[in-house]
Design an enzyme around this catalytic site. Structure first.
Site, PDB file in Angstrom:
ATOM      1  N   HIS A 156       1.718   4.471  -2.812  1.00  9.82           N
ATOM      2  CA  HIS A 156       1.785   5.924  -2.643  1.00  9.82           C
ATOM      3  C   HIS A 156       3.136   6.458  -3.121  1.00  9.82           C
ATOM      4  O   HIS A 156       3.213   7.449  -3.857  1.00  9.82           O
ATOM      5  CB  HIS A 156       1.642   6.284  -1.154  1.00  9.82           C
ATOM      6  CG  HIS A 156       0.267   6.190  -0.606  1.00  9.82           C
ATOM      7  ND1 HIS A 156      -0.813   6.810  -1.171  1.00  9.82           N
ATOM      8  CD2 HIS A 156      -0.209   5.548   0.500  1.00  9.82           C
ATOM      9  CE1 HIS A 156      -1.904   6.558  -0.450  1.00  9.82           C
ATOM     10  NE2 HIS A 156      -1.557   5.796   0.561  1.00  9.82           N
TER      11      HIS A 156
ATOM     12  N   HIS B  83       0.830  -1.205   0.000  1.00  9.44           N
ATOM     13  CA  HIS B  83       0.000   0.000   0.000  1.00  9.44           C
ATOM     14  C   HIS B  83       0.869   1.261   0.000  1.00  9.44           C
ATOM     15  O   HIS B  83       0.713   2.146  -0.860  1.00  9.44           O
ATOM     16  CB  HIS B  83      -0.912  -0.026   1.225  1.00  9.44           C
ATOM     17  CG  HIS B  83      -1.837   1.132   1.339  1.00  9.44           C
ATOM     18  ND1 HIS B  83      -3.163   1.060   0.977  1.00  9.44           N
ATOM     19  CD2 HIS B  83      -1.649   2.402   1.775  1.00  9.44           C
ATOM     20  CE1 HIS B  83      -3.748   2.226   1.182  1.00  9.44           C
ATOM     21  NE2 HIS B  83      -2.846   3.061   1.672  1.00  9.44           N
ATOM     22  N   GLU B  84       1.773   1.352   0.961  1.00 13.52           N
ATOM     23  CA  GLU B  84       2.576   2.570   1.096  1.00 13.52           C
ATOM     24  C   GLU B  84       3.548   2.747  -0.073  1.00 13.52           C
ATOM     25  O   GLU B  84       3.829   3.871  -0.491  1.00 13.52           O
ATOM     26  CB  GLU B  84       3.331   2.565   2.423  1.00 13.52           C
ATOM     27  CG  GLU B  84       2.432   2.571   3.657  1.00 13.52           C
ATOM     28  CD  GLU B  84       1.448   3.728   3.691  1.00 13.52           C
ATOM     29  OE1 GLU B  84       1.711   4.776   3.062  1.00 13.52           O
ATOM     30  OE2 GLU B  84       0.401   3.588   4.342  1.00 13.52           O
TER      31      GLU B  84
END
Length: 601
Positions: free
Chosen positions: A393, A389-390
């Site tokens: 980003h 997820h990160e």
């Protein structure tokens, strides 16, 4: 890193720390940049009153970009140092100085927007068609759109000076939540006493031992109950701040002021809540399946995150997580995976929890330097998905920063959760292909939990924010007890009859950091829907979809309005179709989950 006692920051191995030296080699370099910004600010008064001249305006905007980029670096470095150990006084002071500098920059440059918006229409027409300002045309057109909500030069200067006070609720909550608040020790599955922390709480809630989950749940909310009045005052102060700014800037409501910058109609927000309400029976169905699989008479809130099989323990180390995430994201192409591995191996990531470290996870950084990722990694599936997820980003920022100049590289918050959640969807698809029955049960449960947490739960948060802001806009004073009542009633609605809604959950509002970035959380739900569509396209259409996703979305930054960027990349969020697709996937997950549960019998 498996010690029961948290390591001090100085005890963490270098390979597990991010390299903030890539921003500034040392504090002296940071100080030099800080002083340089202060000196450059002295130039701005020479532009004041002269912005109708295209050449003066061009020089002013160029300097504004230069100082903005430098200030971003100074601010990010100081705050990430602070987040390494929030109890470190030196870095507390550094972050405060950086915050004050951003206020000063905002104050000194605050004349730009009101001076421009006050210009006559014929002057605006000249500026918009001046060749030397063509680079800034998009920014200037957006400023025209903001014209009704920009105040006079003097009023903007006052608001800029007030921003330190405006940030106080979030700053105070961060210090209470991360530096000052201490949780009791609880027993883990082996009967060892361990200190409860934000990061460990999530791990304990996944325990297969129900007593461990129950005591962790009770201990967490008993701690917040002792601080409820202070945190309630902090939260309502933040809401009051939002109301003040929305009224001063002449917006009909806080909600509309929060959405206006992204050019998102308020109906997108309200329609999301209404649509989720319509699909709550799917969530109730999942809870019934979970209750049946666990074989419990009552399904409590502390039973909603544990695996559905008590004899299955899936440990995933950080190194294993990196390898698996890289394999799963190969569908996004060689260049994407190459950039991903660059982040894994070259100081982008701060991996493990340590004493005083900020809780949770995020991706941050500054234009001109690679992005950074803060984790509090535990050796489990959830942390592997957090890594994916990160890094979603981070690579979104990486691609947009390399494709676009500073002014247009930053994507909007509305788009912020799409790339990250696309990574999670692709990781899930990869894992399910090779999973055995036990792993498949675990993954489908996790996938269902993601829908629960990202679509349903975040929408519940969004509804709580909407209710609280509307009631305070109507002049109501909300106490800790009233906030708890609102929150508890929402939990009853969103969990249905299959779940025993434990009373302690009424205090959960007190531990949600996102409530201090108001009207943000709904974007998790809309972002999840867009990500589901992107992942489906990548899997089904191959290279064509990958190229479109990277070129039209990841590299698009903020060069257009959010909905238009998504539409160009192949996902039309002005239509309800992406949200419907997400719920269709959720229903499919429930069907598969039922099938696996039957096989297990």
């Amino acid at each position: 890193m498996a010690s029961k006692q948290l390591a001090k920051r100085s005890e963490v191995e270098v390979i597990y720390k991010w390299q903030l030296e890539d921003l500034f080699a040392n504090l002296e370099e940071w100080e030099q940049e800080f002083r340089k910004i202060k000196q450059m600010l002295e130039t701005f008064p020479s532009f004041q009153g002269k912005l109708a001249d295209p050449q003066v305006l061009k020089r002013c905007l160029e300097l504004d970009d230069q100082i903005g980029q430098m200030t971003e670096r100074v601010y990010a470095y100081a705050h990430m140092r602070h987040h390494e150990d929030t109890s470190n006084g030196q870095y507390q002071a550094l972050s405060e100085r950086a915050t004050h500098l951003t206020v000063e920059v905002s104050n000194v440059t605050s004349f730009i927007s009101p001076e421009l918006t006050a210009l006559p229409d014929d002057v605006w027409d000249t500026l918009l068609h001046n060749e030397s300002l063509s680079f800034y045309k998009n920014s200037l057109e957006q400023l025209v759109r903001m014209k009704p909500h920009v105040l006079t030069e003097a009023e903007e200067a006052i608001l800029a000076q007030a921003s330190v006070m405006a940030n106080a609720p979030q700053t105070i909550f961060t210090m209470i939540n991360n530096a000052d608040m201490r949780f009791p020790e609880v027993k883990d599955e082996q009967g060892n006493e361990v200190e409860l922390t934000h990061s460990r709480y999530g791990h304990l809630m996944e325990s297969k031992d129900r007593n461990v989950r129950q005591q962790a749940f009770a201990a967490m909310y008993d701690t917040y109950r002792k601080q409820k009045n202070t945190i309630a005052t902090t939260l309502t102060s933040n809401v009051s701040k939002n109301i003040f700014y929305s009224r001063v800037r002449k917006y009909p409501s806080v909600l509309e002021s929060a959405l206006y910058g992204d050019n998102i109609p308020s109906t997108v927000y309200t329609n999301l809540i209404e649509t989720v309400h319509a699909y709550l029976p799917l969530l109730y169905r999942y809870f019934s399946l979970r209750k049946q699989a666990l074989g419990v008479d009552e399904l409590h809130l502390y039973d909603l995150y544990c695996p559905l099989q008590s004899d299955f323990d899936w440990k995933i180390t950080y190194e294993e997580a990196k390898h698996t995430v890289a394999k799963a994201l190969q569908v996004l192409g060689e260049d994407y995976v190459s950039q991903l591995r660059e982040g894994f191996e070259n100081g982008w990531i701060d991996v493990y929890e340590n004493v005083g470290k900020r809780s949770g996870a995020y991706s941050w950084g500054a234009y001109g330097t690679h992005p950074y990722v803060l984790l509090n990694h535990q050796d489990n599936v959830r942390s592997m998905f957090t890594l994916a997820h990160e890094m979603g980003h981070a690579l979104h920022s990486h691609y947009s920063d390399h494709a676009l100049p500073y002014r247009y590289a930053q994507y909007t918050i509305f788009l912020a959760e799409v790339a990250s959640t696309t990574n999670e969807a692709l990781l899930m698809e990869y894992l399910l292909k090779s999973a055995n029955v036990q792993q498949r049960l675990y993954l489908l449960t996790y996938y269902a939990d993601q829908f629960k947490s990202t679509v349903f739960r975040q929408t519940m948060f969004a509804e709580f924010e909407k209710i609280v802001h509307e009631r305070m806009e109507q002049g109501e004073a909300l106490t800790a007890d009233e906030l708890s009542k609102i929150y508890y009633e929402l939990n009853l609605l969103y969990h249905g009859d299959a779940v025993t809604v434990d009373r302690d959950i009424e205090l959960e509002w007190a531990r949600i950091p996102h409530f201090y970035t108001s009207f943000y959380v709904y974007k998790y739900a809309t972002g999840f829907s867009a990500a589901t569509a992107f992942a489906k396209q990548v899997i089904e259409q191959g290279q064509e979809a990958v190229d479109r996703y990277i070129q039209k979305f990841l590299q698009a930054g903020g060069k257009d309005y959010s909905i238009e960027i998504l539409k160009a990349a192949g996902v039309d969020m002005s239509s309800p179709e992406p949200i419907r697709q997400a719920f269709a996937v959720f229903e499919s997950v429930l069907d598969q989950l039922e099938e696996v549960l039957r096989e297990r019998k």
